[in-house]
Write an enzyme that holds these catalytic residues in place. Structure first.
Site, PDB file in Angstrom:
ATOM      1  N   TRP A  12       0.771  -1.299   0.130  1.00 17.80           N
ATOM      2  CA  TRP A  12      -0.100  -0.082   0.082  1.00 17.80           C
ATOM      3  C   TRP A  12       0.939   1.075  -0.085  1.00 17.80           C
ATOM      4  O   TRP A  12       1.664   1.453  -0.916  1.00 17.80           O
ATOM      5  CB  TRP A  12      -1.419  -0.128   1.066  1.00 17.80           C
ATOM      6  N   ASP A  13       0.661   2.024   0.996  1.00 15.50           N
ATOM      7  CA  ASP A  13       1.602   3.520   0.909  1.00 15.50           C
ATOM      8  C   ASP A  13       3.001   3.239   0.484  1.00 15.50           C
ATOM      9  O   ASP A  13       3.724   2.490   0.868  1.00 15.50           O
ATOM     10  CB  ASP A  13       1.599   4.048   2.666  1.00 15.50           C
ATOM     11  N   ALA A  64       4.027   5.131   6.993  1.00 14.79           N
ATOM     12  CA  ALA A  64       4.342   5.894   6.027  1.00 14.79           C
ATOM     13  C   ALA A  64       5.350   6.813   6.303  1.00 14.79           C
ATOM     14  O   ALA A  64       5.479   7.529   7.225  1.00 14.79           O
ATOM     15  CB  ALA A  64       3.279   6.147   5.155  1.00 14.79           C
ATOM     16  N   ARG A  94       1.931  11.377  12.003  1.00 18.67           N
ATOM     17  CA  ARG A  94       2.713  10.361  11.182  1.00 18.67           C
ATOM     18  C   ARG A  94       2.781  10.897   9.741  1.00 18.67           C
ATOM     19  O   ARG A  94       2.680  12.084   9.347  1.00 18.67           O
ATOM     20  CB  ARG A  94       1.835   9.270  11.126  1.00 18.67           C
ATOM     21  N   ASP A  95       3.543  10.102   8.969  1.00 22.56           N
ATOM     22  CA  ASP A  95       3.730  10.311   7.692  1.00 22.56           C
ATOM     23  C   ASP A  95       4.731  11.391   7.281  1.00 22.56           C
ATOM     24  O   ASP A  95       4.273  12.431   6.580  1.00 22.56           O
ATOM     25  CB  ASP A  95       2.154  10.460   6.702  1.00 22.56           C
ATOM     26  N   GLU A 125      -3.842  13.081   5.458  1.00 23.45           N
ATOM     27  CA  GLU A 125      -2.766  11.874   5.224  1.00 23.45           C
ATOM     28  C   GLU A 125      -1.589  12.236   4.195  1.00 23.45           C
ATOM     29  O   GLU A 125      -1.924  12.686   3.198  1.00 23.45           O
ATOM     30  CB  GLU A 125      -3.494  10.468   5.065  1.00 23.45           C
TER      31      GLU A 125
HETATM   32  C1  FRU Z   1      -2.501   6.160   4.510  1.00 23.43           C
HETATM   33  C2  FRU Z   1      -2.190   5.588   6.133  1.00 23.43           C
HETATM   34  C3  FRU Z   1      -0.995   6.509   6.579  1.00 23.43           C
HETATM   35  C4  FRU Z   1      -0.448   5.658   7.670  1.00 23.43           C
HETATM   36  C5  FRU Z   1      -0.658   4.016   6.832  1.00 23.43           C
HETATM   37  C6  FRU Z   1      -0.902   3.133   7.954  1.00 23.43           C
HETATM   38  O1  FRU Z   1      -2.802   5.030   3.890  1.00 23.43           O
HETATM   39  O2  FRU Z   1      -3.190   5.746   7.233  1.00 23.43           O
HETATM   40  O3  FRU Z   1      -1.401   7.481   7.221  1.00 23.43           O
HETATM   41  O4  FRU Z   1       1.054   5.734   7.622  1.00 23.43           O
HETATM   42  O5  FRU Z   1      -1.703   4.232   6.184  1.00 23.43           O
HETATM   43  O6  FRU Z   1      -0.993   1.611   7.330  1.00 23.43           O
END
Ligand code: FRU
Length: 429
Positions: free
Chosen positions: A52-53, A121, A199-200, A272
Protein backbone atom coordinates in the site's frame (compact mmCIF):
# COMPACT_ATOMS: atom_id res chain seq x y z
CA UNK A 1 -9.21 34.83 3.20
CA UNK A 2 -9.78 32.47 6.11
CA UNK A 3 -9.81 33.98 9.54
CA UNK A 4 -8.13 31.34 11.57
CA UNK A 5 -7.01 33.27 14.59
CA UNK A 6 -8.55 31.90 17.79
CA UNK A 7 -11.28 34.06 19.31
CA UNK A 8 -10.16 36.44 22.02
CA UNK A 9 -9.29 34.61 25.20
CA UNK A 10 -10.15 31.29 23.61
CA UNK A 11 -7.51 28.60 23.92
CA UNK A 12 -6.59 26.72 20.80
CA UNK A 13 -3.96 27.12 18.16
CA UNK A 14 -4.86 27.51 14.53
CA UNK A 15 -2.89 27.17 11.33
CA UNK A 16 -2.46 30.15 9.07
CA UNK A 17 -4.61 28.56 6.37
CA UNK A 18 -7.59 26.31 6.68
CA UNK A 19 -9.87 24.02 4.78
CA UNK A 20 -13.25 25.41 5.75
CA UNK A 21 -16.59 23.65 6.07
CA UNK A 22 -17.96 25.98 3.41
CA UNK A 23 -15.31 24.93 0.91
CA UNK A 24 -15.70 21.25 1.74
CA UNK A 25 -19.49 21.51 1.41
CA UNK A 26 -18.87 21.98 -2.33
CA UNK A 27 -17.20 18.57 -2.75
CA UNK A 28 -18.64 16.84 -5.76
CA UNK A 29 -17.23 14.45 -8.34
CA UNK A 30 -16.64 16.05 -11.74
CA UNK A 31 -15.24 14.82 -15.04
CA UNK A 32 -11.93 16.52 -14.18
CA UNK A 33 -11.57 14.93 -10.76
CA UNK A 34 -12.88 11.38 -11.24
CA UNK A 35 -10.41 8.63 -12.13
CA UNK A 36 -11.40 5.95 -14.62
CA UNK A 37 -12.27 2.47 -13.33
CA UNK A 38 -9.13 0.37 -12.77
CA UNK A 39 -8.84 -3.37 -13.34
CA UNK A 40 -6.38 -5.70 -11.66
CA UNK A 41 -3.01 -5.84 -13.45
CA UNK A 42 -2.46 -8.77 -15.80
CA UNK A 43 0.41 -9.95 -13.67
CA UNK A 44 0.88 -9.04 -10.04
CA UNK A 45 4.51 -7.96 -9.72
CA UNK A 46 4.64 -8.91 -6.03
CA UNK A 47 2.13 -11.74 -5.53
CA UNK A 48 3.69 -12.61 -2.16
CA UNK A 49 2.89 -9.19 -0.68
CA UNK A 50 0.14 -6.73 0.13
CA UNK A 51 1.51 -3.34 -0.89
CA UNK A 52 0.00 0.00 0.00
CA UNK A 53 1.53 3.43 0.90
CA UNK A 54 4.53 3.94 -1.39
CA UNK A 55 7.16 6.67 -1.77
CA UNK A 56 10.23 7.21 -3.90
CA UNK A 57 13.83 7.80 -3.06
CA UNK A 58 14.26 11.47 -3.92
CA UNK A 59 17.14 13.93 -4.07
CA UNK A 60 17.20 16.95 -1.77
CA UNK A 61 15.57 19.05 -4.49
CA UNK A 62 12.70 16.56 -4.77
CA UNK A 63 13.76 14.96 -8.07
CA UNK A 64 13.14 11.22 -8.11
CA UNK A 65 16.58 9.68 -7.65
CA UNK A 66 18.13 7.30 -10.13
CA UNK A 67 20.92 5.39 -8.45
CA UNK A 68 23.21 3.77 -11.04
CA UNK A 69 20.21 3.60 -13.36
CA UNK A 70 17.71 2.33 -10.78
CA UNK A 71 14.55 3.98 -9.55
CA UNK A 72 13.98 3.05 -5.92
CA UNK A 73 10.73 3.03 -4.01
CA UNK A 74 9.64 2.07 -0.52
CA UNK A 75 6.28 0.61 0.44
CA UNK A 76 4.37 -0.51 3.47
CA UNK A 77 4.00 -4.24 3.01
CA UNK A 78 2.49 -7.30 4.67
CA UNK A 79 2.39 -10.99 3.69
CA UNK A 80 -0.30 -11.60 1.05
CA UNK A 81 -1.84 -14.42 3.15
CA UNK A 82 -2.94 -11.88 5.74
CA UNK A 83 -6.47 -10.46 5.72
CA UNK A 84 -6.16 -7.04 4.03
CA UNK A 85 -7.67 -5.18 7.01
CA UNK A 86 -4.97 -6.62 9.32
CA UNK A 87 -2.07 -5.28 7.29
CA UNK A 88 -1.69 -2.01 9.25
CA UNK A 89 -0.90 -4.05 12.38
CA UNK A 90 2.19 -5.67 10.91
CA UNK A 91 3.30 -3.07 8.33
CA UNK A 92 6.92 -3.52 7.29
CA UNK A 93 8.85 -1.19 4.98
CA UNK A 94 10.41 -2.87 1.96
CA UNK A 95 12.46 -1.42 -0.88
CA UNK A 96 11.82 -2.10 -4.55
CA UNK A 97 13.95 -1.14 -7.52
CA UNK A 98 13.48 -0.90 -11.25
CA UNK A 99 15.75 -0.26 -14.22
CA UNK A 100 12.89 0.86 -16.48
CA UNK A 101 10.19 2.24 -14.18
CA UNK A 102 7.83 -0.60 -15.11
CA UNK A 103 9.23 -3.92 -13.90
CA UNK A 104 10.04 -3.84 -10.20
CA UNK A 105 12.11 -6.18 -8.05
CA UNK A 106 11.78 -6.77 -4.32
CA UNK A 107 14.93 -5.75 -2.41
CA UNK A 108 13.43 -7.12 0.82
CA UNK A 109 12.61 -5.53 4.18
CA UNK A 110 14.75 -2.44 4.76
CA UNK A 111 15.32 -2.90 8.50
CA UNK A 112 16.01 -5.92 10.63
CA UNK A 113 15.11 -3.78 13.65
CA UNK A 114 13.21 -0.50 13.78
CA UNK A 115 11.41 1.69 16.29
CA UNK A 116 7.75 1.03 17.08
CA UNK A 117 5.72 -2.16 16.94
CA UNK A 118 5.31 -1.59 13.22
CA UNK A 119 6.28 1.07 10.68
CA UNK A 120 3.92 3.38 8.86
CA UNK A 121 4.45 5.78 6.01
CA UNK A 122 7.22 8.22 5.37
CA UNK A 123 9.62 9.50 2.74
CA UNK A 124 13.18 8.84 1.63
CA UNK A 125 16.10 11.15 0.92
CA UNK A 126 19.14 10.38 -1.24
CA UNK A 127 21.76 12.85 -0.09
CA UNK A 128 25.07 12.51 -1.87
CA UNK A 129 25.08 8.72 -1.58
CA UNK A 130 23.53 8.59 1.90
CA UNK A 131 20.02 7.20 2.26
CA UNK A 132 17.78 8.60 5.02
CA UNK A 133 14.46 6.91 5.59
CA UNK A 134 11.81 8.92 7.43
CA UNK A 135 8.97 6.83 8.83
CA UNK A 136 6.32 6.63 11.50
CA UNK A 137 7.07 4.41 14.47
CA UNK A 138 3.57 3.17 15.29
CA UNK A 139 2.91 1.47 18.62
CA UNK A 140 4.84 1.33 21.84
CA UNK A 141 8.11 -0.58 21.76
CA UNK A 142 7.97 -3.66 23.96
CA UNK A 143 4.20 -3.43 24.68
CA UNK A 144 2.37 -6.75 24.46
CA UNK A 145 -0.86 -5.27 23.16
CA UNK A 146 -1.00 -3.39 19.90
CA UNK A 147 -0.99 0.36 20.63
CA UNK A 148 -1.59 3.33 18.35
CA UNK A 149 1.01 5.82 19.54
CA UNK A 150 2.90 7.49 16.70
CA UNK A 151 6.32 9.09 16.57
CA UNK A 152 8.21 10.55 13.65
CA UNK A 153 11.52 8.83 13.18
CA UNK A 154 14.40 8.78 10.70
CA UNK A 155 16.88 6.04 9.98
CA UNK A 156 20.31 7.10 8.76
CA UNK A 157 23.22 5.06 7.50
CA UNK A 158 21.72 3.54 4.36
CA UNK A 159 23.84 3.01 1.22
CA UNK A 160 22.94 1.54 -2.13
CA UNK A 161 25.39 -0.99 -3.54
CA UNK A 162 24.95 -1.99 -7.19
CA UNK A 163 28.21 -3.86 -7.73
CA UNK A 164 26.34 -7.15 -7.80
CA UNK A 165 22.72 -6.32 -8.67
CA UNK A 166 21.00 -4.01 -6.21
CA UNK A 167 21.36 -3.86 -2.47
CA UNK A 168 20.27 -1.28 0.09
CA UNK A 169 22.07 -1.83 3.35
CA UNK A 170 22.81 -0.24 6.69
CA UNK A 171 23.90 -0.40 9.39
CA UNK A 172 20.96 1.87 10.13
CA UNK A 173 20.68 4.12 13.16
CA UNK A 174 17.16 5.09 14.18
CA UNK A 175 16.58 8.60 15.52
CA UNK A 176 13.40 9.76 17.18
CA UNK A 177 12.73 13.17 15.62
CA UNK A 178 9.36 14.53 16.69
CA UNK A 179 6.40 13.86 18.89
CA UNK A 180 3.33 16.07 19.47
CA UNK A 181 3.76 19.03 21.83
CA UNK A 182 0.12 19.06 23.00
CA UNK A 183 -0.24 22.71 22.07
CA UNK A 184 0.12 23.01 18.32
CA UNK A 185 -0.11 19.27 17.80
CA UNK A 186 -2.53 17.03 19.63
CA UNK A 187 -1.21 14.18 21.77
CA UNK A 188 -2.94 10.81 21.95
CA UNK A 189 -4.28 11.53 25.46
CA UNK A 190 -5.99 14.73 24.23
CA UNK A 191 -7.69 13.08 21.31
CA UNK A 192 -11.44 12.48 21.12
CA UNK A 193 -11.28 10.88 17.70
CA UNK A 194 -11.30 7.28 16.54
CA UNK A 195 -7.54 7.50 16.02
CA UNK A 196 -5.29 10.48 16.47
CA UNK A 197 -2.60 11.18 13.92
CA UNK A 198 1.04 12.21 14.12
CA UNK A 199 2.67 10.47 11.20
CA UNK A 200 3.77 10.31 7.56
CA UNK A 201 6.91 12.55 7.56
CA UNK A 202 7.79 14.00 4.15
CA UNK A 203 11.07 15.81 3.40
CA UNK A 204 10.91 19.04 1.40
CA UNK A 205 13.55 21.56 0.37
CA UNK A 206 11.95 24.84 -0.65
CA UNK A 207 13.34 25.72 -4.09
CA UNK A 208 12.77 29.45 -3.50
CA UNK A 209 14.48 29.78 -0.13
CA UNK A 210 16.66 26.65 0.07
CA UNK A 211 15.20 26.01 3.55
CA UNK A 212 14.62 22.43 4.69
CA UNK A 213 11.25 21.23 6.00
CA UNK A 214 9.49 18.12 7.14
CA UNK A 215 5.74 17.91 6.58
CA UNK A 216 3.55 15.43 8.43
CA UNK A 217 -0.03 14.46 9.21
CA UNK A 218 -1.35 15.68 12.58
CA UNK A 219 -4.31 17.02 14.54
CA UNK A 220 -4.92 20.44 16.07
CA UNK A 221 -5.99 20.44 19.73
CA UNK A 222 -9.45 21.93 20.21
CA UNK A 223 -9.83 22.48 23.96
CA UNK A 224 -13.23 22.88 25.55
CA UNK A 225 -14.04 26.60 25.61
CA UNK A 226 -12.33 27.37 22.32
CA UNK A 227 -14.60 28.91 19.71
CA UNK A 228 -14.14 25.84 17.56
CA UNK A 229 -15.48 23.49 20.19
CA UNK A 230 -18.97 22.41 19.30
CA UNK A 231 -20.10 19.97 21.97
CA UNK A 232 -23.38 18.99 20.38
CA UNK A 233 -22.31 18.36 16.83
CA UNK A 234 -18.88 17.03 17.80
CA UNK A 235 -17.05 19.00 15.13
CA UNK A 236 -13.97 19.12 17.36
CA UNK A 237 -13.48 15.40 16.80
CA UNK A 238 -12.53 16.19 13.19
CA UNK A 239 -9.39 18.23 13.61
CA UNK A 240 -6.87 17.16 10.99
CA UNK A 241 -3.86 19.32 10.21
CA UNK A 242 -0.76 19.40 8.06
CA UNK A 243 2.15 19.78 10.43
CA UNK A 244 5.57 21.16 9.62
CA UNK A 245 9.01 21.18 11.22
CA UNK A 246 12.10 23.14 10.21
CA UNK A 247 15.73 22.13 10.06
CA UNK A 248 17.67 25.40 10.40
CA UNK A 249 20.94 23.81 9.25
CA UNK A 250 19.47 21.45 6.66
CA UNK A 251 20.47 18.46 8.81
CA UNK A 252 17.93 15.71 8.03
CA UNK A 253 18.10 14.54 11.67
CA UNK A 254 17.52 17.84 13.55
CA UNK A 255 14.05 19.37 13.43
CA UNK A 256 12.08 22.02 15.27
CA UNK A 257 8.28 21.91 15.36
CA UNK A 258 6.51 24.92 13.92
CA UNK A 259 2.82 25.85 13.71
CA UNK A 260 0.83 23.74 11.24
CA UNK A 261 0.69 24.81 7.59
CA UNK A 262 -3.00 24.13 7.23
CA UNK A 263 -5.78 22.67 9.30
CA UNK A 264 -9.24 21.33 8.77
CA UNK A 265 -10.93 21.69 12.16
CA UNK A 266 -14.58 20.70 11.88
CA UNK A 267 -13.90 19.38 8.37
CA UNK A 268 -11.79 16.25 8.44
CA UNK A 269 -9.86 14.13 10.90
CA UNK A 270 -7.13 12.74 8.64
CA UNK A 271 -5.03 14.83 6.24
CA UNK A 272 -2.79 11.95 5.25
CA UNK A 273 0.65 11.86 3.68
CA UNK A 274 0.96 15.63 3.02
CA UNK A 275 3.40 16.54 0.27
CA UNK A 276 4.21 19.51 -1.97
CA UNK A 277 4.78 19.85 -5.69
CA UNK A 278 6.41 23.15 -6.67
CA UNK A 279 5.33 24.28 -10.11
CA UNK A 280 5.18 27.58 -12.01
CA UNK A 281 6.24 29.46 -8.86
CA UNK A 282 3.36 27.96 -6.85
CA UNK A 283 3.25 25.46 -3.99
CA UNK A 284 0.74 22.67 -4.47
CA UNK A 285 0.02 20.92 -1.18
CA UNK A 286 -1.62 17.51 -1.53
CA UNK A 287 -3.14 15.15 1.03
CA UNK A 288 -5.15 11.92 0.91
CA UNK A 289 -8.31 11.52 2.91
CA UNK A 290 -11.25 9.20 3.42
CA UNK A 291 -14.98 9.35 3.01
CA UNK A 292 -15.46 8.28 6.64
CA UNK A 293 -13.19 10.96 8.19
CA UNK A 294 -15.28 14.00 7.19
CA UNK A 295 -17.04 15.93 9.95
CA UNK A 296 -20.78 16.12 10.63
CA UNK A 297 -23.00 17.01 7.66
CA UNK A 298 -20.10 16.94 5.21
CA UNK A 299 -19.66 14.25 2.64
CA UNK A 300 -16.46 13.67 0.77
CA UNK A 301 -14.71 10.75 -0.85
CA UNK A 302 -11.66 8.58 -0.58
CA UNK A 303 -9.63 11.02 -2.64
CA UNK A 304 -6.57 13.11 -3.25
CA UNK A 305 -7.21 16.68 -2.12
CA UNK A 306 -5.06 19.73 -2.84
CA UNK A 307 -4.42 23.37 -2.08
CA UNK A 308 -2.25 26.01 -3.70
CA UNK A 309 -0.35 29.01 -2.33
CA UNK A 310 2.27 31.47 -3.48
CA UNK A 311 4.58 30.59 -0.62
CA UNK A 312 5.18 27.44 1.36
CA UNK A 313 3.68 29.16 4.41
CA UNK A 314 1.11 30.93 2.28
CA UNK A 315 -2.61 31.31 2.31
CA UNK A 316 -3.56 28.02 0.76
CA UNK A 317 -6.71 27.93 -1.34
CA UNK A 318 -8.38 24.67 -2.21
CA UNK A 319 -7.88 23.44 -5.76
CA UNK A 320 -10.99 23.30 -7.94
CA UNK A 321 -12.92 25.27 -5.29
CA UNK A 322 -13.53 22.42 -2.86
CA UNK A 323 -10.07 20.81 -2.68
CA UNK A 324 -11.03 17.68 -4.65
CA UNK A 325 -8.28 16.64 -7.09
CA UNK A 326 -8.64 12.91 -7.82
CA UNK A 327 -11.26 10.53 -6.57
CA UNK A 328 -12.51 7.08 -7.43
CA UNK A 329 -15.44 6.49 -9.74
CA UNK A 330 -18.89 6.21 -8.08
CA UNK A 331 -19.19 2.51 -8.89
CA UNK A 332 -15.73 1.75 -7.43
CA UNK A 333 -15.44 4.26 -4.58
CA UNK A 334 -12.55 2.50 -2.80
CA UNK A 335 -10.49 1.37 -5.79
CA UNK A 336 -7.44 3.49 -4.93
CA UNK A 337 -5.94 5.28 -1.95
CA UNK A 338 -2.80 7.00 -0.68
CA UNK A 339 -2.04 9.12 -3.70
CA UNK A 340 1.35 10.77 -4.11
CA UNK A 341 1.93 13.46 -6.74
CA UNK A 342 5.25 14.30 -8.40
CA UNK A 343 6.20 16.39 -11.42
CA UNK A 344 7.24 14.77 -14.69
CA UNK A 345 7.57 16.11 -18.24
CA UNK A 346 5.40 19.18 -17.66
CA UNK A 347 2.63 17.18 -16.02
CA UNK A 348 1.96 16.03 -12.50
CA UNK A 349 1.87 12.25 -12.11
CA UNK A 350 0.06 10.64 -9.22
CA UNK A 351 0.92 7.18 -7.97
CA UNK A 352 -1.53 5.40 -5.68
CA UNK A 353 -2.26 1.89 -4.48
CA UNK A 354 -4.94 -0.36 -5.88
CA UNK A 355 -7.25 -0.95 -2.93
CA UNK A 356 -10.63 -2.76 -3.21
CA UNK A 357 -12.31 -3.51 -6.52
CA UNK A 358 -15.39 -5.35 -7.76
CA UNK A 359 -17.91 -3.50 -5.63
CA UNK A 360 -21.47 -4.31 -4.99
CA UNK A 361 -22.16 -1.04 -3.21
CA UNK A 362 -20.61 -2.02 0.16
CA UNK A 363 -18.92 0.35 2.57
CA UNK A 364 -15.36 -0.42 3.65
CA UNK A 365 -16.75 -1.65 6.94
CA UNK A 366 -19.10 -4.04 5.17
CA UNK A 367 -16.24 -5.35 3.06
CA UNK A 368 -14.37 -6.12 6.27
CA UNK A 369 -17.29 -8.40 7.24
CA UNK A 370 -17.46 -10.35 3.98
CA UNK A 371 -16.21 -13.95 3.96
CA UNK A 372 -12.43 -13.96 4.21
CA UNK A 373 -11.89 -15.40 0.74
CA UNK A 374 -14.00 -12.57 -0.69
CA UNK A 375 -12.06 -9.90 1.22
CA UNK A 376 -8.85 -11.30 -0.22
CA UNK A 377 -10.23 -11.64 -3.74
CA UNK A 378 -11.36 -8.03 -3.86
CA UNK A 379 -8.19 -6.47 -2.47
CA UNK A 380 -5.71 -5.12 -5.03
CA UNK A 381 -2.79 -4.71 -2.62
CA UNK A 382 -0.46 -3.50 -5.36
CA UNK A 383 0.32 -0.19 -7.03
CA UNK A 384 -2.50 1.17 -9.16
CA UNK A 385 -2.21 2.83 -12.56
CA UNK A 386 -0.35 6.14 -12.28
CA UNK A 387 -2.68 9.07 -13.03
CA UNK A 388 -1.72 11.97 -15.31
CA UNK A 389 -2.81 15.34 -14.04
CA UNK A 390 -2.90 18.65 -15.85
CA UNK A 391 -2.34 21.42 -13.31
CA UNK A 392 -2.75 25.10 -13.93
CA UNK A 393 -3.29 27.81 -11.33
CA UNK A 394 -6.09 26.69 -9.04
CA UNK A 395 -7.49 24.07 -11.45
CA UNK A 396 -6.52 20.46 -12.09
CA UNK A 397 -7.76 17.79 -14.48
CA UNK A 398 -7.12 14.06 -14.75
CA UNK A 399 -6.07 13.67 -18.39
CA UNK A 400 -5.09 10.02 -18.57
CA UNK A 401 -3.30 7.18 -16.87
CA UNK A 402 -0.18 5.05 -17.22
CA UNK A 403 0.15 1.39 -16.23
CA UNK A 404 0.13 -0.17 -12.76
CA UNK A 405 3.50 0.53 -11.12
CA UNK A 406 4.53 2.72 -14.09
CA UNK A 407 6.88 5.47 -12.97
CA UNK A 408 8.69 6.88 -16.03
CA UNK A 409 12.45 7.29 -15.86
CA UNK A 410 14.07 10.74 -15.84
CA UNK A 411 13.80 12.49 -19.20
CA UNK A 412 11.26 10.01 -20.59
CA UNK A 413 8.58 11.89 -22.44
CA UNK A 414 5.00 10.82 -21.98
CA UNK A 415 2.91 9.80 -24.98
CA UNK A 416 -0.29 11.55 -25.94
CA UNK A 417 -3.01 11.39 -23.30
CA UNK A 418 -6.23 9.46 -23.82
CA UNK A 419 -7.97 12.80 -24.16
CA UNK A 420 -5.55 13.90 -26.91
CA UNK A 421 -5.97 10.61 -28.78
CA UNK A 422 -9.75 10.99 -28.66
CA UNK A 423 -9.53 14.56 -29.91
CA UNK A 424 -7.30 13.42 -32.79
CA UNK A 425 -9.69 10.61 -33.68
CA UNK A 426 -12.58 13.08 -33.82
CA UNK A 427 -10.54 15.48 -35.94
CA UNK A 428 -9.91 12.64 -38.43
CA UNK A 429 -13.62 11.80 -38.69
C1 FRU B 1 -2.61 5.97 4.70
C2 FRU B 1 -2.19 5.56 6.09
C3 FRU B 1 -1.00 6.37 6.54
C4 FRU B 1 -0.31 5.46 7.50
C5 FRU B 1 -0.59 4.10 6.91
C6 FRU B 1 -0.77 3.00 7.90
O1 FRU B 1 -2.90 4.93 3.84
O2 FRU B 1 -3.25 5.69 7.00
O3 FRU B 1 -1.37 7.60 7.10
O4 FRU B 1 1.03 5.78 7.58
O5 FRU B 1 -1.74 4.21 6.13
O6 FRU B 1 -0.95 1.76 7.27
Amino acid sequence: MNDHSPGEGAPGYRARAGWTREQAAGLERTGETTAPVFYPPETDQMPHLHIWDTWFLRERDGTLAEVDGYRVCFSLTAPAELLPGKRHDVATIRAFYSADGREWQDAGPVFSEALGQRQWAGSALYDDGDVYLFYTAAGTDGAEELTYSQRIVAASGGRVDTTDGFELRGPWTHHELLSPDGERYEREDQSRAMIYTFRDPWFFEDPETGETWLLFEANSPVPEGSDLFDGDAGKQEFNGSVGIAHSPTGDPLAWELEAPLLDAVGVNQELERPHVVYRDGLYYLFISSHLHTFGPELSGYDALYGFVAEELHGEYVPLNGSGLVATNPPNAPFQAYSWMAFPHDGEVLVQNFFNYFDFAGETLDEIAHLPESEQRRRFGGTLGPTLRLDVSGTRTEIVGKLGHWEIPMAGESLGPTERELLARAHADD
